[in-house]
Design an enzyme around this catalytic site. Structure first.
Site, mmCIF file in Angstrom:
data_model
loop_
_atom_site.group_PDB
_atom_site.id
_atom_site.type_symbol
_atom_site.label_atom_id
_atom_site.label_comp_id
_atom_site.label_asym_id
_atom_site.label_seq_id
_atom_site.Cartn_x
_atom_site.Cartn_y
_atom_site.Cartn_z
ATOM 1 C CG ASN A 1 -2.226 -0.956 0.801
ATOM 2 O OD1 ASN A 1 -2.618 -1.178 -0.364
ATOM 3 N ND2 ASN A 1 -2.788 -1.515 1.967
ATOM 4 C CG HIS A 2 1.986 3.409 -3.551
ATOM 5 N ND1 HIS A 2 2.197 3.609 -4.732
ATOM 6 C CD2 HIS A 2 2.668 1.970 -3.517
ATOM 7 C CE1 HIS A 2 2.999 2.871 -5.311
ATOM 8 N NE2 HIS A 2 3.052 1.894 -4.610
ATOM 9 N N PRO A 3 1.334 5.470 0.407
ATOM 10 C CG PRO A 3 3.014 6.712 1.420
ATOM 11 C CD PRO A 3 2.484 5.662 0.336
#
Ligand SMILES: CC(C)(COP(=O)(O)OP(=O)(O)OC[C@H]1O[C@@H](n2cnc3c(N)ncnc32)[C@H](O)[C@@H]1OP(=O)(O)O)[C@@H](O)C(=O)NCCC(=O)NCCS
Length: 210
Positions: free
Chosen positions: A82-84
């Site tokens: 998961n990317h921010p």
């Protein structure tokens, strides 16, 4: 009667596509209980390649209980995927360096949904995808090609994308009894003796004899 040896990676003679996973998993971030197997003609012992984005610096875990059946192509997406989401851009500038490395947000700001936990006696169907931080209850069934984004109640059947409960396998009172009996923790000779009840779905008899 001791049943098959849970320490044998390939318990089905002449059929090595079925593998008792605890004997082949090496990543300390993955734990698997006795008798849980993965079935894959492309090399079940390579199960770890199905656990995606599992990074030591994040430290999340995949914990799988006992007596789980994992079909071919099952995949677990872990927190490292998961990317921010909190910034203006989800692009991970910092991984490319060139002066961008300092833009990395602190670890505490990276998305983290916790460990992924699969209970005991869970059947996960072909090509199912389990998202980070999901807890799958004991006795659940995950349909083929389900995308599991939320916790799965014990003894439910879930399917679809996002996976939703299709039906419950037993009445609430029966589920409570099964959760209390926890037959998967019994000594193996007791499980062997009670197999007719377990296989037949006779909860009354299982409870009476235990
Ligand atoms: C989940 C499963 C066990 C359901 O079996 P079942 O109880 O006989 O279910 P049914 O075929 O009667 O279907 C019940 C409902 O679930 C739905 N359903 C079944 N499989 C589904 C799936 N993969 N995804 C989404 N919905 C599904 C059906 O459309 C039906 O919906 P409806 O009640 O609205 O008509 C089965 O469909 C499945 O996915 N098995 C996994 C097989 C597999 O991957 N094996 C790998 C080797 S071990």
């Amino acid at each position: 009667m001791q049943g098959p040896n849970p320490n044998n990676p390939y318990p089905m003679a002449g059929f090595p596509q079925v593998c008792y996973l605890k004997n082949v998993v090496q990543n300390p971030q993955i734990e698997v209980g006795d008798y849980s197997y993965y079935d894959d003609p492309d090399g079940a012992e390579n199960f770890e390649r199905n656990v995606l984005y599992l990074f030591p610096f994040i430290g999340d875990k995949l914990v799988i209980g006992k007596f789980c059946a994992l079909a071919r192509g099952v995949k677990f997406i872990m927190n490292g995927a998961n990317h921010p989401l909190s910034g203006l851009s989800t692009y991970p500038f910092w991984i490319f360096g060139g002066g961008w490395e300092n833009s990395m947000p602190p670890k505490s700001e990276l998305p983290f949904k916790g460990d992924t936990r699969v209970g005991n006696d869970v059947w996960i169907g072909y090509d199912a995808l389990i998202m980070p931080g999901v807890n799958i209850g004991n006795g659940a069934i995950i349909s083929s090609r389900a995308v599991v984004t939320r916790d799965v109640p014990a003894y439910s059947v879930v399917g679809g994308n996002p996976a939703a409960v299709i039906k419950m396998r037993f009445e609430p009172e029966q589920i409570a009894r099964l959760e209390a009996l926890r037959w998967w923790d019994w000594p193996v000779d007791k499980i062997t003796a009670r197999l007719p009840h377990i296989v037949a779905g006779d909860i009354d008899a299982l409870g009476r004899d235990s």
